[in-house]
Every structure is written in structure tokens, then in C-alpha cells.
Design an enzyme around this catalytic site. Sequence first.
Site, PDB file in Angstrom:
ATOM      1  N   HIS A  83       0.813  -1.225   0.000  1.00 24.05           N
ATOM      2  CA  HIS A  83       0.000   0.000   0.000  1.00 24.05           C
ATOM      3  C   HIS A  83       0.846   1.275   0.000  1.00 24.05           C
ATOM      4  CE1 HIS A  83      -3.627  -2.241   0.405  1.00 24.05           C
ATOM      5  NE2 HIS A  83      -3.351  -2.687   1.624  1.00 24.05           N
ATOM      6  N   ASP A 101      -2.822 -10.843  -2.371  1.00 23.05           N
ATOM      7  CA  ASP A 101      -3.405 -10.310  -1.150  1.00 23.05           C
ATOM      8  C   ASP A 101      -4.857  -9.910  -1.416  1.00 23.05           C
ATOM      9  OD1 ASP A 101      -2.162  -8.872   1.611  1.00 23.05           O
ATOM     10  OD2 ASP A 101      -3.975  -7.914   0.842  1.00 23.05           O
ATOM     11  N   HIS A 130      -6.361  -7.342  -0.468  1.00 23.08           N
ATOM     12  CA  HIS A 130      -6.441  -5.909  -0.724  1.00 23.08           C
ATOM     13  C   HIS A 130      -5.640  -5.561  -1.979  1.00 23.08           C
ATOM     14  CE1 HIS A 130      -6.828  -6.383   3.713  1.00 23.08           C
ATOM     15  NE2 HIS A 130      -7.817  -5.520   3.539  1.00 23.08           N
ATOM     16  N   ASP A 143      -4.737 -12.980   3.419  1.00 24.54           N
ATOM     17  CA  ASP A 143      -5.974 -12.497   4.023  1.00 24.54           C
ATOM     18  C   ASP A 143      -7.198 -12.697   3.141  1.00 24.54           C
ATOM     19  OD1 ASP A 143      -4.747 -10.686   2.349  1.00 24.54           O
ATOM     20  OD2 ASP A 143      -4.759  -9.025   3.774  1.00 24.54           O
TER      21      ASP A 143
END
Length: 337
Positions: free
Chosen positions: A122, A159, A161, A246
Site C-alpha cells: 500500500h 493479497d 487488498h 488475508d
Amino acid sequence: MNFGVSDVCAEHDPGDRHPENPDRIRAIKRALQKRHGIEYVTAEPADEDDARAVHDADYVAEIREFCEDGGGSWDPDTIAVEATWRAALASAGLAMWTADAALDGGTGRATPFSLGRPPGHHAVADDAMGFCFLNNAAVASQHAIDAHDVERVAVFDWDVHHGNGTQDIFYDRDDVFYGSIHEDGLYPGTGDIDEIGTGDGEGATMNAPLPAGADDADYRLLFDEAFAPAIESFDPDLFLVSAGFDAHRHDPISRLHVSTDGYGMLTTQVRDLAERCDAALGFVLEGGYSLDTLSEGVGMVHEVFDGFVPEGPSSDPSDEAADVLADVREAHGFGSK
């Protein structure tokens, strides 16, 4: 597998109640104790020049000084302590080691996997966010290009995200392909199908946002029918996986339904694709916030390289995933299939 580790990464401690805490690495190492063929490797930390290769110099100085002054809340989710800057450099250095080890011939049971934290995908060029301070996969990709004369790097991000930072850093470049399968609408709200890159980088970004409930069969469909042909056409010299765990069905902060065997399936897919591309392959840890499923997922990646053959999904892909696939292929000019 060979796992890159650093004790310094444990010194970044945003608090026991923060999901991205040192227990994540401790849980992984406890789980790996039960498996054979594990080797731990230490690596030199990145330096500020490595960080500045993908991050703005003013930001690098600002986050270093922020940590040196004791840290605090950079934003509501991204918490620093005094040791965070050292940990971020150590984590980026482990990702660089992954690139080095892969390009130096680390294959099969010697395939490298960096267990660094804080995670990185991120972190954009000029800001920390989403638990991330330095973009580890981006630092490693740029290091491979600069230090190894690599022409092209592919980063595949599984991931849950979207890795907005990795995408943004390379969005207008044609030497790094970024691809992500992630949950639609989840933090940070980026990663739409029509985000395909710009300028020289047009077509070198691929996103597949999947709806809540998507599972192993949906991931297999999108990887086989969209990401694999795109990456094979890109022909990378180095293939890095931003490996978050995740998207697991039991992770507390997502609604996707990937199983532990599903991560084994994904590992098999990326390993086989790297072999077809004759690309060096390495893994860089990102998210995963259930300690059990995080450690099981990392362990499953190792088991695949130790000879385990996971079962494929027993169900068919969902209609929703098929629709996403059609839209991704259209956005990238693949035509119908």
C-alpha cells in the site's frame, strides 16, 4: 524453501491490538518448525538510496524523522514506533534478498520467500498507508532492474487488498507488470478493471476485483484465463509474488473464501507460469491477520515446493467471476474466449 528473516522486523510493534503485529512472524516460524527442508537466511537491510529508488526523497526523510522522534499515528491505521524505520529498511532488504536469491538460481526447494514486516504494497511513492511504510515489492523490483540488468519484472499480488502502492509506482512504466486479484470494494478502494496503466505502461497493469464469497475456483479461472497469458506475453525475467494470506475464508478482515489448499493451487500456478516464462521466482510477504491461516498459508507454499500436490477446487467458477474475467479480457484487448 529458503525464508528470509530479520529480528529487527519484530521491533516494529504498533501494539497487541493492531492486526499487523510481531505475532504474525512468530506464528509463521512456529508453524514452519513442523516442516522439513526449511532454511532461514538473514539479509542486509535496504538503505535510503534503495528506498529513494521508488519513493520520493522528501517522503523518505519525513518518515525517517517521524520514527526517530518516537513515531505515532501516521494515519488511523498506520502506526509507527521509534524502531519502525529500521524495521521497514530490514523488510525492504529482505525483499531485495528475495530478488537476488531468485536471480542467482534459487529454484525448487531453494525458492526464496521473504518474511519481512511491516508489509509494503500500500505504500505509494510519497506516503505511508495501510500498515505499509516502504513498498517492499517495488524496492525489490527496482533493485533487480538496477543491480541485475533485468529488463522486465512481473509482480502478481494475491493479497485480498489491492496493492495500490505497487500499481501507482509503476503505472506509467513498461518494465514492470503489476497484476492483482482482490476483493471488490475493500480497502483502499482502488484496483478497478479499467486501471490498466498509462503512457508507456498501458496494458502492464491488470486488476480483477472479485465479489465477496469468491473462492478457489474463481481464483483459478482468473489466473489461468487472464493473468497467466498476460504475464507470459510480458515475458518477465523476474516474477515476484506479493503474498498476502488475508483472502482466506477464515481471515477476520475479508469476505473472500480462498482455502489453504487454494493457496497451494495458486502457488502451483505461479510456479508453473514462472517455469514457462523461464523467469526467476520469489515471494514477498504482505498481509494475513488470522495467525492460524496465515501460518498455514505460508506453510502450504513451502509444501508445494517440497513436492506436495494440492487438490484443485471441486466446484465450478461462479457466474460473477466469469463476468469479471470477460471484462478483464475486454479491457486488455484479449477478445472473447
